[in-house]
Design an enzyme around this catalytic site. Structure first.
Site, PDB file in Angstrom:
ATOM      1  N   TYR A 138       0.835  -1.207   0.000  1.00  0.00           N
ATOM      2  CA  TYR A 138       0.000   0.000   0.000  1.00  0.00           C
ATOM      3  C   TYR A 138       0.874   1.263   0.000  1.00  0.00           C
ATOM      4  O   TYR A 138       0.629   2.208  -0.760  1.00  0.00           O
ATOM      5  CB  TYR A 138      -0.884  -0.070   1.245  1.00  0.00           C
ATOM      6  N   LYS A 160       0.992   4.218  -2.798  1.00  0.00           N
ATOM      7  CA  LYS A 160       0.674   5.613  -2.461  1.00  0.00           C
ATOM      8  C   LYS A 160       1.864   6.532  -2.746  1.00  0.00           C
ATOM      9  O   LYS A 160       1.682   7.674  -3.182  1.00  0.00           O
ATOM     10  CB  LYS A 160       0.223   5.713  -1.000  1.00  0.00           C
TER      11      LYS A 160
END
Ligand code: NAP
Length: 248
Positions: free
Chosen positions: A155, A159
């Protein structure tokens, strides 16, 4: 804030932060295209709320990690409204695991739905924004993409990738009056964070100077500002909405 006559597409807007962004942009006068992957009832609920504000809205089910789905979604929005002025790349998922135990599938899924989707949706709308000589690309990153987080290497990589992508796009299309910015939320109360154990939540709360998780509306307010004419000279920026947690 005045967004009348603006057509916006918000990915992953059936619930959570995306839903709050869609409602806020509609409140500001925009026509809003709602997207979700499969939650028809949720999408219809958001559309009803927007229509009750006397704004136009359309729902399109599409998987934002699929190039074919994204191209079809953008073509449908253009066929209906003739333009897309504002793209909000919001759809995202988590599949948390320590790196040593992380499967190829959980890596690929998180990268594809959180990062590849931003490339696919941005590429699809830029064709029209460049002709219009006006556009806003706003992508929802995370402070985790700036400071990292144990158990979220997939993740955090996605990002952080959104931030690099945003800064590159800002340089590519600035001459056409198109801005590209990212928002880095801290911990926001949605289904994504409701997965956290109570003890984990309390530990996190201690690290937030403003004392509590944010609301989806807090993120939506920042999106509405970046979408507005008032933000015309802001591009390539990452705006933290994190209660002071301090993504660097
Ligand atoms: P959420 O409540 O889990 O909602 C995610 C939305 O994305 C849902 O509407 C979901 O649709 C949609 N979605 C998932 N996969 C999709 C796909 N392949 N194609 C299209 N739509 C898809 O999450 P949230 O907390 O609102 O998060 C929204 C964004 O903010 C994400 O990018 C997230 O990473 C980011 N963010 C959240 C936080 C936080 O604390 N909550 C913090 C920082 C950043 P379905 O309902 O159909 O599954």
């Amino acid at each position: 804030m005045e967004l009348s006559d603006r057509v916006t597409l918000v990915t992953g807007s059936g619930r959570g932060i995306g839903r709050a962004i869609a409602l806020k942009l509609a409140e500001a006068g925009a026509t809003v295209v709602i997207n979700d992957v499969g939650a028809t009832d949720a999408v219809n609920g958001v559309i009803e709320e927007i229509k009750a504000m006397n704004r136009q809205s359309l729902g399109i089910l599409a998987d934002v990690s699929s190039s074919a789905d994204v191209d079809k979604m953008v073509a449908t929005a253009i066929a209906t409204y003739g333009r897309i002025d504002i793209l909000v790349n919001n759809a995202g998922i988590t599949r948390d695991q320590l790196v040593l135990r992380m499967s190829d599938e959980d890596w690929d899924k998180v990268i594809n739905i959180n990062l590849k989707s931003v490339f696919l949706c941005t590429r699809a709308v830029l064709r029209y924004m460049i002709r219009q000589r006006w556009g806003r690309i706003i992508s929802i990153a995370s402070i985790v993409g700036i400071v990292g987080n144990a158990g979220q290497a997939n993740y955090a990589s996605a990002k952080a990738g959104i931030i690099g992508f945003t800064r590159s796009i800002a340089k590519e299309v600035g001459s056409r009056s198109i801005t590209a910015n990212a928002i880095a939320p801290g911990f926001i109360d949605t289904q994504m964070t409701q997965k956290l154990a109570e003890q984990q939540r309390q530990e996190l709360q201690k690290r937030i100077p403003l004392g509590d998780f944010g609301t989806p509306r807090d993120v939506a307010e920042a999106v509405a500002f970046l979408a507005s004419d008032g933000a015309r000279y802001i591009s390539g920026h990452v705006l933290n909405v994190d209660g002071g947690m301090g993504g660097v």
